[in-house]
Design an enzyme around this catalytic site. Sequence first.
Site, mmCIF file in Angstrom:
data_model
loop_
_atom_site.group_PDB
_atom_site.id
_atom_site.type_symbol
_atom_site.label_atom_id
_atom_site.label_comp_id
_atom_site.label_asym_id
_atom_site.label_seq_id
_atom_site.Cartn_x
_atom_site.Cartn_y
_atom_site.Cartn_z
ATOM 1 N N LYS A 27 72.945 50.877 -25.463
ATOM 2 C CA LYS A 27 74.094 51.435 -26.186
ATOM 3 C C LYS A 27 74.761 52.541 -25.352
ATOM 4 O O LYS A 27 74.201 52.982 -24.331
ATOM 5 C CB LYS A 27 73.619 51.954 -27.552
ATOM 6 C CG LYS A 27 73.088 50.847 -28.477
ATOM 7 C CD LYS A 27 72.747 51.395 -29.857
ATOM 8 C CE LYS A 27 72.260 50.288 -30.776
ATOM 9 N NZ LYS A 27 72.065 50.788 -32.165
ATOM 10 N N TYR A 46 78.361 43.192 -35.199
ATOM 11 C CA TYR A 46 77.627 43.759 -36.344
ATOM 12 C C TYR A 46 78.123 43.219 -37.691
ATOM 13 O O TYR A 46 77.938 43.849 -38.720
ATOM 14 C CB TYR A 46 77.720 45.288 -36.318
ATOM 15 C CG TYR A 46 76.766 45.952 -35.345
ATOM 16 C CD1 TYR A 46 75.385 45.733 -35.408
ATOM 17 C CD2 TYR A 46 77.235 46.823 -34.361
ATOM 18 C CE1 TYR A 46 74.499 46.352 -34.520
ATOM 19 C CE2 TYR A 46 76.354 47.450 -33.463
ATOM 20 C CZ TYR A 46 74.990 47.215 -33.561
ATOM 21 O OH TYR A 46 74.119 47.831 -32.688
ATOM 22 N N ASN A 100 70.141 55.412 -31.484
ATOM 23 C CA ASN A 100 68.808 54.899 -31.142
ATOM 24 C C ASN A 100 68.761 54.065 -29.848
ATOM 25 O O ASN A 100 67.838 53.290 -29.623
ATOM 26 C CB ASN A 100 68.205 54.139 -32.333
ATOM 27 C CG ASN A 100 69.060 52.952 -32.757
ATOM 28 O OD1 ASN A 100 70.030 52.603 -32.081
ATOM 29 N ND2 ASN A 100 68.698 52.323 -33.856
ATOM 30 N N HIS A 153 69.992 48.047 -28.594
ATOM 31 C CA HIS A 153 70.076 46.972 -29.577
ATOM 32 C C HIS A 153 69.149 45.839 -29.156
ATOM 33 O O HIS A 153 69.007 45.558 -27.967
ATOM 34 C CB HIS A 153 71.510 46.427 -29.653
ATOM 35 C CG HIS A 153 71.597 45.130 -30.400
ATOM 36 N ND1 HIS A 153 71.624 45.075 -31.779
ATOM 37 C CD2 HIS A 153 71.592 43.843 -29.971
ATOM 38 C CE1 HIS A 153 71.659 43.809 -32.157
ATOM 39 N NE2 HIS A 153 71.634 43.029 -31.082
ATOM 40 N N GLU A 162 74.531 36.105 -30.825
ATOM 41 C CA GLU A 162 74.896 37.304 -30.058
ATOM 42 C C GLU A 162 75.094 36.974 -28.581
ATOM 43 O O GLU A 162 76.016 37.492 -27.939
ATOM 44 C CB GLU A 162 73.816 38.373 -30.229
ATOM 45 C CG GLU A 162 73.776 38.945 -31.640
ATOM 46 C CD GLU A 162 72.602 39.863 -31.895
ATOM 47 O OE1 GLU A 162 72.465 40.335 -33.033
ATOM 48 O OE2 GLU A 162 71.804 40.110 -30.965
HETATM 49 N N1 UDP Z 1 72.317 52.392 -38.305
HETATM 50 C C1 UDP Z 1 72.799 53.611 -38.730
HETATM 51 N N2 UDP Z 1 72.419 54.066 -39.969
HETATM 52 C C2 UDP Z 1 71.579 53.366 -40.774
HETATM 53 C C3 UDP Z 1 71.090 52.117 -40.315
HETATM 54 C C4 UDP Z 1 71.486 51.661 -39.077
HETATM 55 O O1 UDP Z 1 73.549 54.275 -38.021
HETATM 56 O O2 UDP Z 1 71.262 53.828 -41.875
HETATM 57 C C5 UDP Z 1 72.719 51.898 -36.984
HETATM 58 C C6 UDP Z 1 71.560 51.951 -36.004
HETATM 59 O O3 UDP Z 1 72.040 52.490 -34.775
HETATM 60 C C7 UDP Z 1 71.146 50.518 -35.859
HETATM 61 C C8 UDP Z 1 72.440 49.755 -36.102
HETATM 62 O O4 UDP Z 1 73.120 50.544 -37.077
HETATM 63 O O5 UDP Z 1 70.580 50.248 -34.588
HETATM 64 C C9 UDP Z 1 72.282 48.357 -36.634
HETATM 65 O O6 UDP Z 1 71.486 48.398 -37.789
HETATM 66 P P1 UDP Z 1 70.270 47.378 -37.978
HETATM 67 O O7 UDP Z 1 69.778 47.518 -39.375
HETATM 68 O O8 UDP Z 1 70.673 46.031 -37.518
HETATM 69 O O9 UDP Z 1 69.135 48.005 -37.006
HETATM 70 P P2 UDP Z 1 68.532 47.445 -35.631
HETATM 71 O O10 UDP Z 1 68.490 45.948 -35.743
HETATM 72 O O11 UDP Z 1 69.414 47.922 -34.514
HETATM 73 O O12 UDP Z 1 67.158 48.049 -35.535
HETATM 74 MG MG MG Z 2 70.000 44.605 -36.223
#
Ligand code: UDP
Ligand code: MG
Length: 160
Positions: A20, A60, A123, A126, A137
């Site tokens: 990211k 997303y 975080n 991805h 994707e």
């Molecule tokens: N995210 C966020 N707030 C939340 C949950 C997710 O900002 O409460 C962001 C986080 O950076 C995450 C991304 O949205 O990586 C996509 O969410 P997902 O649930 O798909 O998590 P991931 O698959 O990346 O672990």
């Molecule tokens: Mg995800």
Amino acid sequence: TLSNSKVAERNKERSLIMIKPNGVQRGLVGEVIKRFEQKGFKLVAMKFTQASEEHMKTHYKDLEKLKFYPGLCKYMSSNPVVPMVWEGLGVVKTGRVMLGETDPAKSLPGTIRGDFSVHIGRNLVHGSDSVESAKKEIALWFKDDEVVTYTAGNNEWIYE
Ligand code: UDP
Ligand code: MG
């Protein structure tokens, strides 16, 4: 037992792993690549690019009803990212283990998010959450001919 070709097929699972914007800005591109290389996964595609907000909205799409979605798409398109395709046995699931939990606070040390990040919205990386979403994707980020088929020299030392 599975035929040799079925076994070889399993070793070709693919996942979209993307560094990211903050991973790029913090100089952690090499660190993320290093971990997937050292694990024994095979790099089959990679680019350095700044995506449009529209592109991130598509990436997303499943999250479009959630409140953080607009901010997430804005952030993800604000600076360059490094999308990659990694290949190997169980790479989708194992890749997620290597990343850690979505919330870095719940991610153990030893994971990328656990070692290098603090906030859920920053975080660092991805990773595809299923083989199906990985296929979608990968098609979104790479043209067919940008994903390279080749034999890794270490293959026989990684797989039985
Ligand atoms: N995210 C966020 N707030 C939340 C949950 C997710 O900002 O409460 C962001 C986080 O950076 C995450 C991304 O949205 O990586 C996509 O969410 P997902 O649930 O798909 O998590 P991931 O698959 O990346 O672990
Ligand atoms: Mg995800």
